[in-house]
Design an enzyme around this catalytic site. Sequence first.
Site, PDB file in Angstrom:
ATOM      1  N   SER A  49     -21.020  17.932  46.974  1.00 31.46           N
ATOM      2  CA  SER A  49     -20.571  16.543  46.823  1.00 31.46           C
ATOM      3  C   SER A  49     -20.238  16.157  45.391  1.00 31.46           C
ATOM      4  O   SER A  49     -19.624  15.107  45.157  1.00 31.46           O
ATOM      5  CB  SER A  49     -21.648  15.588  47.332  1.00 31.46           C
ATOM      6  OG  SER A  49     -21.739  15.647  48.724  1.00 31.46           O
ATOM      7  N   LYS A  71     -16.783  15.242  44.654  1.00 34.74           N
ATOM      8  CA  LYS A  71     -16.164  14.000  45.126  1.00 34.74           C
ATOM      9  C   LYS A  71     -15.553  13.131  44.024  1.00 34.74           C
ATOM     10  O   LYS A  71     -14.400  12.721  44.140  1.00 34.74           O
ATOM     11  CB  LYS A  71     -17.177  13.194  45.945  1.00 34.74           C
ATOM     12  CG  LYS A  71     -17.488  13.810  47.309  1.00 34.74           C
ATOM     13  CD  LYS A  71     -18.663  13.087  47.976  1.00 34.74           C
ATOM     14  CE  LYS A  71     -18.980  13.667  49.348  1.00 34.74           C
ATOM     15  NZ  LYS A  71     -20.223  13.079  49.906  1.00 34.74           N
ATOM     16  N   TYR A 112     -11.517  20.366  52.891  1.00 35.69           N
ATOM     17  CA  TYR A 112     -12.634  19.710  52.220  1.00 35.69           C
ATOM     18  C   TYR A 112     -13.824  20.660  52.069  1.00 35.69           C
ATOM     19  O   TYR A 112     -14.513  20.663  51.045  1.00 35.69           O
ATOM     20  CB  TYR A 112     -13.040  18.463  52.997  1.00 35.69           C
ATOM     21  CG  TYR A 112     -14.271  17.805  52.451  1.00 35.69           C
ATOM     22  CD1 TYR A 112     -14.243  17.141  51.223  1.00 35.69           C
ATOM     23  CD2 TYR A 112     -15.489  17.866  53.129  1.00 35.69           C
ATOM     24  CE1 TYR A 112     -15.374  16.543  50.703  1.00 35.69           C
ATOM     25  CE2 TYR A 112     -16.625  17.272  52.618  1.00 35.69           C
ATOM     26  CZ  TYR A 112     -16.562  16.612  51.406  1.00 35.69           C
ATOM     27  OH  TYR A 112     -17.698  16.034  50.886  1.00 35.69           O
ATOM     28  N   TYR A 150     -25.780   7.462  46.739  1.00 37.85           N
ATOM     29  CA  TYR A 150     -26.017   7.066  48.121  1.00 37.85           C
ATOM     30  C   TYR A 150     -26.670   5.698  48.178  1.00 37.85           C
ATOM     31  O   TYR A 150     -26.219   4.774  47.529  1.00 37.85           O
ATOM     32  CB  TYR A 150     -26.823   8.138  48.855  1.00 37.85           C
ATOM     33  CG  TYR A 150     -26.123   9.468  48.782  1.00 37.85           C
ATOM     34  CD1 TYR A 150     -24.758   9.564  49.058  1.00 37.85           C
ATOM     35  CD2 TYR A 150     -26.789  10.617  48.401  1.00 37.85           C
ATOM     36  CE1 TYR A 150     -24.095  10.777  48.985  1.00 37.85           C
ATOM     37  CE2 TYR A 150     -26.130  11.840  48.326  1.00 37.85           C
ATOM     38  CZ  TYR A 150     -24.782  11.906  48.612  1.00 37.85           C
ATOM     39  OH  TYR A 150     -24.127  13.083  48.522  1.00 37.85           O
ATOM     40  N   VAL A 168     -25.709  18.567  47.330  1.00 40.35           N
ATOM     41  CA  VAL A 168     -26.745  19.099  48.199  1.00 40.35           C
ATOM     42  C   VAL A 168     -27.244  20.468  47.748  1.00 40.35           C
ATOM     43  O   VAL A 168     -28.318  20.915  48.158  1.00 40.35           O
ATOM     44  CB  VAL A 168     -26.217  19.133  49.651  1.00 40.35           C
ATOM     45  CG1 VAL A 168     -25.291  20.312  49.862  1.00 40.35           C
ATOM     46  CG2 VAL A 168     -27.343  19.157  50.651  1.00 40.35           C
TER      47      VAL A 168
END
Lengths: 424, 424, 424, 424
Positions: free
Chosen positions: B64, B67, B191, B243, B261
């Site tokens: 992530s 991103k 992705y 988050y 992660v």
Amino acid sequence: MRSPIPDYLASTLSDVRDDDSGAVADYIPELAKADPDRLAVAVAMTDGYLYEAGDTDVEFSIQSISKPFVYALALADRGFDDVLDRVGVEPTGDAFNEISLEPVTGRPRNPMINAGALTVHTLVGAPGAGPGTRTARLLDGLSAFAGRRLHVDEAVFESELAHSFRNRALANMLRANDVVAEDPLITVAGYTRQCAVLVNTRDLAMMAATLANKGVNPLTGEEVVSARVVRQTLSVMSTCGMYDGAGDWMTRVGVPAKSGVSGGLIAALPGQLGIATFSPRLDAHGNSVRGTELFQRFAEEMNLHIMEANSAPLSVIRSTGVIDHGGRPLYVMTLQGSIRFAGGERVTREIVLRTPPCRRVAVDVSRVYTLGEAAHLMLRQTLERLCADGHRVYLVDADARFGPDFAGDLDVGLVTSLDEIRPV
Amino acid sequence: MRSPIPDYLASTLSDVRDDDSGAVADYIPELAKADPDRLAVAVAMTDGYLYEAGDTDVEFSIQSISKPFVYALALADRGFDDVLDRVGVEPTGDAFNEISLEPVTGRPRNPMINAGALTVHTLVGAPGAGPGTRTARLLDGLSAFAGRRLHVDEAVFESELAHSFRNRALANMLRANDVVAEDPLITVAGYTRQCAVLVNTRDLAMMAATLANKGVNPLTGEEVVSARVVRQTLSVMSTCGMYDGAGDWMTRVGVPAKSGVSGGLIAALPGQLGIATFSPRLDAHGNSVRGTELFQRFAEEMNLHIMEANSAPLSVIRSTGVIDHGGRPLYVMTLQGSIRFAGGERVTREIVLRTPPCRRVAVDVSRVYTLGEAAHLMLRQTLERLCADGHRVYLVDADARFGPDFAGDLDVGLVTSLDEIRPV
Amino acid sequence: MRSPIPDYLASTLSDVRDDDSGAVADYIPELAKADPDRLAVAVAMTDGYLYEAGDTDVEFSIQSISKPFVYALALADRGFDDVLDRVGVEPTGDAFNEISLEPVTGRPRNPMINAGALTVHTLVGAPGAGPGTRTARLLDGLSAFAGRRLHVDEAVFESELAHSFRNRALANMLRANDVVAEDPLITVAGYTRQCAVLVNTRDLAMMAATLANKGVNPLTGEEVVSARVVRQTLSVMSTCGMYDGAGDWMTRVGVPAKSGVSGGLIAALPGQLGIATFSPRLDAHGNSVRGTELFQRFAEEMNLHIMEANSAPLSVIRSTGVIDHGGRPLYVMTLQGSIRFAGGERVTREIVLRTPPCRRVAVDVSRVYTLGEAAHLMLRQTLERLCADGHRVYLVDADARFGPDFAGDLDVGLVTSLDEIRPV
Amino acid sequence: MRSPIPDYLASTLSDVRDDDSGAVADYIPELAKADPDRLAVAVAMTDGYLYEAGDTDVEFSIQSISKPFVYALALADRGFDDVLDRVGVEPTGDAFNEISLEPVTGRPRNPMINAGALTVHTLVGAPGAGPGTRTARLLDGLSAFAGRRLHVDEAVFESELAHSFRNRALANMLRANDVVAEDPLITVAGYTRQCAVLVNTRDLAMMAATLANKGVNPLTGEEVVSARVVRQTLSVMSTCGMYDGAGDWMTRVGVPAKSGVSGGLIAALPGQLGIATFSPRLDAHGNSVRGTELFQRFAEEMNLHIMEANSAPLSVIRSTGVIDHGGRPLYVMTLQGSIRFAGGERVTREIVLRTPPCRRVAVDVSRVYTLGEAAHLMLRQTLERLCADGHRVYLVDADARFGPDFAGDLDVGLVTSLDEIRPV
């Protein structure tokens, strides 16, 4: 010599003045009576210097703009643990007057919604202080932020109290959840009085500048709250200050802000300045229509965005002084570092207040590594006015990075070192 | 002379090393195989200077953390309007893998949740580019952020793709809502490949530093994306990067960040530096346990918080030079302004890399108006080492603001002007 | 003589025929092609007698109306525990195609939303059955509900499958949550086929009548599912069948119902009848506009409301009296109808309060068509006590439906008519 | 002879008596003082016959069980439109004391949550009635439901009022939303008094039986509210009566119910009976632990489920046949019980399919106790057609309950017994 900054502010007011969309808050007659055409802006530097334009004398009730300041006072009076035990820091998509309590604890989600602000109100002053003592502390604290004695508008207070069913609902819910221990009506009355404190746009700018100045009021030098309290307060303003749309405000404006139902809007840029606007007509979110427009302009033109690295305004002027240059005096101002709005303001002010003592003036920008749009504009206008006042101005730009853009049609001598300046 | 900064970083690693709480992500075998004890930190300055400690050579999939960088690439390739039409900027309390689409538009709420990241992935490269072209552009872009060529871990890619039911669900929902027009499986495959790009902790720090440096990679000098794109990216990281708990992270750490992660965690402090940590065990939110701890320490000790006015690192050294002082050489370094972590680093590095050319050294802090905790610590240790190397050191502190605290038990001469220094 | 009922139905159709509001579902061409003016109603009594009016011959795809029937089949095939482990029974305010999964378990909230229906689809047939076997079972089951062989419209199936991104999203999410174990595309294809089964309005009325008739098809006499399964299915229809507005439908119409996107609408009134309407134009909720209007009329004019459709406890005792039987008195109590708790109580009370005036007592249950568990127990105990009090008791059970179960070890004479009773 | 029913009830009490899980409500001392071991059940038939077991004499405050009854009174006093304008009918997953208002209107979602019950409380009596008048009307109404004079427990009232912060919050919110116009404290005081009405388990069973009996108190014969009001009340109880888990209760128990914090629990099965239990220990949802257990047993053993409690359409025709009447044939059809749509259809079909074999036809409705609107219409039309076909038709109506309405302008002979029919 006249500073270009008030002119800039006046010109932005002109640009938005004709927008009469939105509506004045009318849930109580005292707010409905507000003249919807009033329009003002004030910018307070962290050293207390203040620029202003429009109806900055008009007083209005502070309303929700009191929330971050009273939050800061509560953090100062009770400590972080006690306050955070009672009120969270998370944004919520809810509108400002909805109940937004955490499921298990019953804690209000943040101090900027009414449930949180009511709770925070009870945390001002010493534990166990009665309502009178608490209101006195609160007025002292808000006055300290503003740098002058503030007062409550009793008519607004009484009118709002008579219509405060929603806040009474919240206070009773907080009492039921044991978040607040006192009689809910006492909480509501105290909070309503807090919202009825009268301020003008200058006051709000100075209050915001106190936050920008690490809690030290720039006028009085008083440390109203600590730097750590300010950091917490600004953080919460940045995520929760503009009701819904935290992400939208953060991306587009990017500076901690707070709005109030009487039409005020403030923002604080840490280390640099506080800004306040006043225009009573509100949009559907309860934010001032023209105030929001002004801030969107400032965000672009004054480089307020917190994600753009800001300079340290006091050190952008590396040195100033008159030297002997070819047997005749030359005033040399050497700039350095990253010059953004606040840095530009320092340079402009230095020139405006301390007129160069000789005809020839050299501004050395060779050590400047970034020059913000707003600073660029300010410096150009300042040099232009120096010229108009009869000075002969040189821009020293060793690497020729700013010169050509800068000078344009100005009658300024572009040089790469002082040596190039003709002795004449 | 050795810099104290790597020592500081190593010491923070030691402090958290024994915490073995949390668990390595195990939804695919390739992640489950990670050595849970790995621990690393790297700090990259905006001029490319890099400090590091721990297992900074270990490579892992970026997951992530890709991103925000791919968001920046999409903004660069397609423009703000196209990207904002498809993906919002508002935080959501949902966990990272839940569907979080706006009710009416079906737009993902922000680019940091998976639904948003899948959409953003399709916006990289020119409109109509095929999956191969898109992946090539994406690898080029991520490599440009890192300053070295990055590659995909094909085993991770294939393993994740085989378990990607949740992302397939999201991609199909986006396709159903006409947010994405292509075959959902193509989106998911692309992705998943993006997430499988291998990086080490140094790469991540340099990628973050590129964001901190307005989009210009400090090593290569390449402008990967524009400053405006960076501002948008950092804004979204600040509200949506961690988050849930946007408010909690903003108040406690206060710097735009992103976690992955596989155990990585990055933050970028605009104008100053990028930081990355690596530790595979995750907490319930999917954030690295020891990484989060390290950032909380850095936040306190390195004054990273964006709401604390930031220094201008290049201008804190007002001047350096050897003067004739009583007939003998004296090396004088004059500091100024607000010195925080990045400023302190500049001073320390100056002394470390360019050993003072004479025995006597005077550091003049009279024009320093704030000195951050981290900078304080760094300067003390630097002076201590100068002493240890045989220098005679003086601290010039006209107003005696830093001196006593500073000197403590150090063998440093505290003076209020250069004149007080004994000529010997 | 002509029955007034078809006239009534035709007249209601006339009353709503001119309402052309709403729009035919157009997300696939096969649905968009439907003739929007079609209008039909059919009422099937629980003994199979059917009234109809309008275009009852027109076939259309069953769509969501398949949901309660397939739910019933799954309950029958897998048992309550397995099905309830996977799909809840709680209503949700969400629209029909939104994901509505329980936070912790990932279970769909109920079988009437698509996520639930997809899951339920996988629970038809024996565990481990392949897609072909499952579809065969499902077609058999739906045909059994309708009382005639039903078929799939392959064009509708293929067209819907090509546009089924939302259902694929749901199926992938269910797979990710381990609610469904198979390849999501298999689930979607099977479910899409289920929705493409062709029915006409008569079929739907008969299917509803099968639910109203405790699971026994009134035409064929086949018990498609058990009464307990029907009870569960009707309960879920009553709270979740009409998407949002469960309370509104329950108060205004008050009968378990289900609508479909092709314009069908069914309701089942337990013990009485099934109704179906067909009109393709839909309102914003996806319910047939004229169908809803018809049901509101029926609710008022046909007293369908389940809170009024009550049993007739006073009439379970058809008659009581002493007759001359072989020259000696015989007290005969003739029961009739459906005897449940309240009916059983009436019988028990009659016997308790008015002790039979002679020794011999005959209870004739030949006209009783259902006997609830509680009533069964009560009657047994009452007869037992009659015996204990010295009465000679006979149970007259012409068709021997209750007798053997009933009598068991009781000292009761089981006969099929009064004539069998010995004159003793 | 002794009835087995009290024995059954006593035996169910024995089965649950030892379960001492849960806890007595203790938010006020008056509730905390309740003896936790008390246990009672009462079943009231719609004709007023009552069975009971356990501590049915013990009085306790009615609390939330007052909600459906006061809702019924408000519907009766103000009409459906006024009440539905103010309070919705949709279930909510929220716990009983949370605020659950509709977003736009501010209307409470249903009358069973406290916000709804507070609003409903203000709608009892004539518009503009003062608190005293309103409380009097409310006590009269609840007493009428119970069939005996009820009183308020002043100690409970005062204690609850002193702790009613949550209800005060709700009342203030309702006032703020203009859902309620009066002083919020008056609303709360009145509602608290409503909750403090003392009842015993027998009262509750009789109140429930009044609902089951279409609003007519079985003991007194008084019509407390209309059948339509009862239908609305039972519908709302069925979806909103047991707080969260509407679907769970509907599938497992399936009968409209309501619980109260003092340990009471009621259910009403339309047309059959009312049940009440009493056991003060509550589960986490606020429902009586042992009361819930008892109802689950009753649901299974007494077949209470509303989806099974169906009418008996086959038994509405008590008999048909040709008798000799004054020497000439008379076809007599005797009807009985409650005739609604399906019953009417049976009668109509009988006449349509089996044309009476002689000219004179008598339809005896003396044993019919309710005749639904649809059935009424159908029978009228059927008789009309019989007349049109040349039959001479008589309606035998011993108590003249249906006749005049029925016959109207029809050429039908209205008689109260077959004897009145002229032999012609």
